[in-house]
Write an enzyme that holds these catalytic residues in place. Structure first.
Site, mmCIF file in Angstrom:
data_model
loop_
_atom_site.group_PDB
_atom_site.id
_atom_site.type_symbol
_atom_site.label_atom_id
_atom_site.label_comp_id
_atom_site.label_asym_id
_atom_site.label_seq_id
_atom_site.Cartn_x
_atom_site.Cartn_y
_atom_site.Cartn_z
ATOM 1 N N CYS A 414 0.814 -1.216 0.000
ATOM 2 C CA CYS A 414 0.000 0.000 0.000
ATOM 3 C C CYS A 414 0.848 1.266 0.000
ATOM 4 O O CYS A 414 0.469 2.269 -0.619
ATOM 5 C CB CYS A 414 -0.946 -0.008 1.203
ATOM 6 N N HIS A 458 -2.065 0.467 6.987
ATOM 7 C CA HIS A 458 -2.418 0.837 5.620
ATOM 8 C C HIS A 458 -1.971 2.268 5.344
ATOM 9 O O HIS A 458 -1.705 3.049 6.271
ATOM 10 C CB HIS A 458 -3.939 0.717 5.432
ATOM 11 N N ASP A 474 -7.990 5.811 -2.338
ATOM 12 C CA ASP A 474 -7.216 4.626 -1.940
ATOM 13 C C ASP A 474 -6.839 3.831 -3.192
ATOM 14 O O ASP A 474 -7.660 3.074 -3.726
ATOM 15 C CB ASP A 474 -8.028 3.756 -0.988
#
Length: 662
Positions: A414, A458, A474
């Site tokens: 991520c 994350h 995202d």
């Protein structure tokens, strides 16, 4: 007249017999085993060698360690502790030196005074074990160890007894102390923080998110299944895809590492801008991570006491989180704050290094569209269209890491996607920044808490759009949507996913949920029993305004009540035992006129056997009386009932006795 100074004669210390030495060896074993997981390997080997040497000396008759050998061991181990930890003071070196003292004291056991020293060291070693772990399992293990050490103390000070009897005696003593412990725990006035200050190295092993992000930092953190925090909602918890727990915000980039910018340093006691919408109430119990920042759902609308917020909506406390912390938040899900953002913050969110990553800069120009929102959509289409791979083991990147990721490796976690997306948006002229935190969480059906682990760490992006504010984007959802829905469970089989995220067996999940719920209850009501919890509990018990005076009165009253109850019970039990002794003496007085009295050296069964040979007619009744006395005195039979039956036996023997035996 000349006065002379006199001194009392010195009383020789009582030597230790073999059974007491055995108990002291058990004390050392019980005190050292809980520390085996955190002591240095060389010290464990030295302690095991010294313990084995003392065991061989006791069982096999080996010669003991000389004074020179013990001196050399002390000097060498102190030097080893200093080299291992860099100092001789602190939590780790202090426990290491206590371990050395305990095993060396075993080689100096000559009297009960030395035994008492070993017992006290054992108690203190059990206390230091709580500096490393305070779980229910550790508490139960240390409770067993404390029972063994207490039994050793009884063996040192009392007459010889069987090990089972000593352990039962120790367990009964601890059970008698339990009511006092509970009263003191509930009513003793709480002070902020621990009762003693922990050394500076007490939190050196804590882990969590950092205030910077470089390729691979979050993927390494995600390999851990440790719990980061727990959350409990008022009502039904939102779905996992909506659970974005905001942490450090990173807006400064040097070409490889993202760090916090100036907006994170401007901190206030209220939210920067009002957040319209329906708030969601919940409570977060944060595990210690030794940093100041806190975690809450985006976007927080009100702040509890002791919580501050920066201009980029990063929450923090006034001090590092070194103990479990509970805060109650209200957030508006889906809110987009910052419509009227400071121009200085927007300028900082557009900045890039003057050079580096030329291919990414050129790609950003091709992504520019008629409107900023279309530019954001074009960036997401890039990640959906191209063959990018979401992995926990990304390859290493060179100097131009953004270029290498976007055009060469195309494998990342991520932090790679969030960092690359923010770089592209800035290169396209849009204000953007990286947000780190946690995404998702697992609902525990036992206690209804949402458990967020380090594996849920994350990173995502925020882009500022005119008239809209900061929009959460995202890129991971474009690459692997199941990561947002189900966490890391859907990664390919070769990925090093933590065991708790990989295994989906129903019975194992239920067992884990039950254990974690037990740990959470322990944490909430034992480890986190602070002033607020104490005030809430005492209010439920009827103390409307509990203060230290009222709690002291209740504390003294309840302790006195328990002491009185134990005293009355002991007096009644002592009376029952005395009645048993009187009834047994009555049997002896009944037969003594007939020349059949009990000798001082005779036990009950020897007495019954001798009289049975002399007077077979008295044998059945006397054997019954002796068995009753032995069961009540040395067994578990009730003394009061045995005393009553002994009196009946004495009356029966009185009717059967004859003139003195010749």
């Amino acid at each position: 007249m000349k006065w002379r100074r006199t001194t009392a004669p010195r009383v020789a210390a009582e030597p230790l017999d073999q059974s007491r030495i055995a108990w002291l060896m058990a004390v050392a074993a019980c005190a050292l085993v809980p520390h085996g997981s955190h002591l240095p390997g060389w010290l464990i080997a030295v302690a095991a060698l010294l313990f084995t040497w003392r065991l061989a000396q006791w069982k096999l008759g080996w010669p003991g360690a000389s004074g020179l050998v013990k001196l050399l061991v002390v000097v060498a181990c102190c030097a080893g502790v200093s080299l291992t930890f860099g100092r001789l003071f602190g939590r780790e070196p202090g426990v290491a030196l206590l371990t050395l003292m305990l095993v060396l004291k075993l080689h100096e056991l000559r009297s009960t005074r030395d035994g008492h020293t070993v017992v006290l060291l054992g108690y203190f070693m059990l206390l230091t074990a709580f500096l490393y772990s305070q779980t229910p399992a550790m508490a139960a293990a240390l409770g067993v160890s404390m029972t063994v050490i207490t039994a050793a103390l009884i063996a040192l000070t009392g007459p010889p007894a069987a090990p089972r009897a000593l352990l039962r005696h120790a367990a009964w003593m601890m059970a008698q102390a339990l009511p006092f412990m509970l009263v003191l725990f509930v009513l003793f006035p709480r002070v902020p923080g621990p009762l003693w200050g922990l050394p500076l190295d007490a939190y050196s092993g804590t882990s969590g998110l950092s205030d910077s992000m470089s390729p691979g930092s979050i993927s390494q953190l995600s390999l851990s299944g440790a719990i980061a925090f727990r959350a409990r909602f008022e009502g039904e918890a939102p779905p996992a895809r909506d659970l974005y727990w905001r942490g450090p915000v990173l807006s400064a980039f040097d070409g490889r590492t993202w760090r916090q910018g100036d907006s994170a340093r401007r901190i206030g006691d209220s939210v920067p801008h009002p957040v319209p919408g329906r708030p969601l109430s919940y409570e977060v119990t944060l595990e210690p991570h030794n940093r100041t920042w806190l975690f809450a759902l985006e976007t927080v609308s009100t702040l509890p006491a002791g919580v501050r917020v920066s201009d980029d909506w990063q929450l923090s406390g006034r001090d590092g989180v070194r103990n479990r912390r509970r805060d109650r938040f209200e957030s508006v899900l889906g809110a987009r704050p910052g419509i009227e953002e400071w121009s200085a913050h927007l300028d900082a969110a557009r900045q890039l290094p003057p050079d580096g990553n030329p291919r990414a800069r050129q790609l950003a120009q091709t992504l520019r569209a008629a409107s900023p929102a279309d530019t954001v959509a074009a960036g997401l289409r890039l990640f959906r269209r191209e063959a990018f791979v979401y992995t926990l083991t990304p390859p290493l990147l060179g100097e131009d890491g953004i270029d290498a990721f976007l055009f060469d490796t195309r494998r990342g976690f991520c932090e790679h996607y969030a960092g690359a997306f923010v770089f592209l948006m800035r290169a396209a002229g849009l204000p953007a920044r990286v947000v780190t935190g946690y995404q998702g969480g697992e609902r525990n059906e036992v206690d209804d808490y949402v458990v967020v682990r380090q594996s849920d760490a994350h990173a995502w992006a925020e882009v500022w759009l005119q008239g809209e504010g900061w929009r959460r984007v995202d890129p991971t959802a474009a690459i692997l949507p199941s990561r947002i829905e189900r966490g890391l469970a859907d990664l390919p089989a070769g990925e090093p996913v933590p065991f708790v995220a990989r295994v989906d067996l129903g019975w194992l999940r239920a067992l884990r949920h039950q254990w974690e719920a037990t740990n959470n209850s322990w944490n909430q009501w034992v480890l986190s029993y602070d002033q607020q919890k104490q005030r809430e509990l005492l209010s439920r018990l009827g103390m409307a305004q509990p203060d230290w005076r009222m709690m002291t009165i209740w504390l003294a009253s309840l302790c006195a009540l328990f002491a009185l109850a134990l005293t009355l019970w002991a007096m009644r039990r002592s009376g029952s035992v005395d009645a048993l002794a009187r009834a047994w003496a009555a049997v002896d007085r009944t037969l003594r006129p007939a020349g059949l009295g009990r000798e001082a050296w005779e036990g009950p069964f020897d007495y019954a056997a001798r009289i049975g040979r002399l007077r077979p007619d008295l044998a059945p009744v006397l054997a019954q009386a002796c068995r009753l006395y032995a069961d009540a005195r040395y067994g578990a039979a009730p003394p009061a009932a045995a005393a009553r039956e002994l009196k009946a036996c004495a009356r029966a023997l009185r009717r059967q006795r004859t003139p003195p035996h010749r």
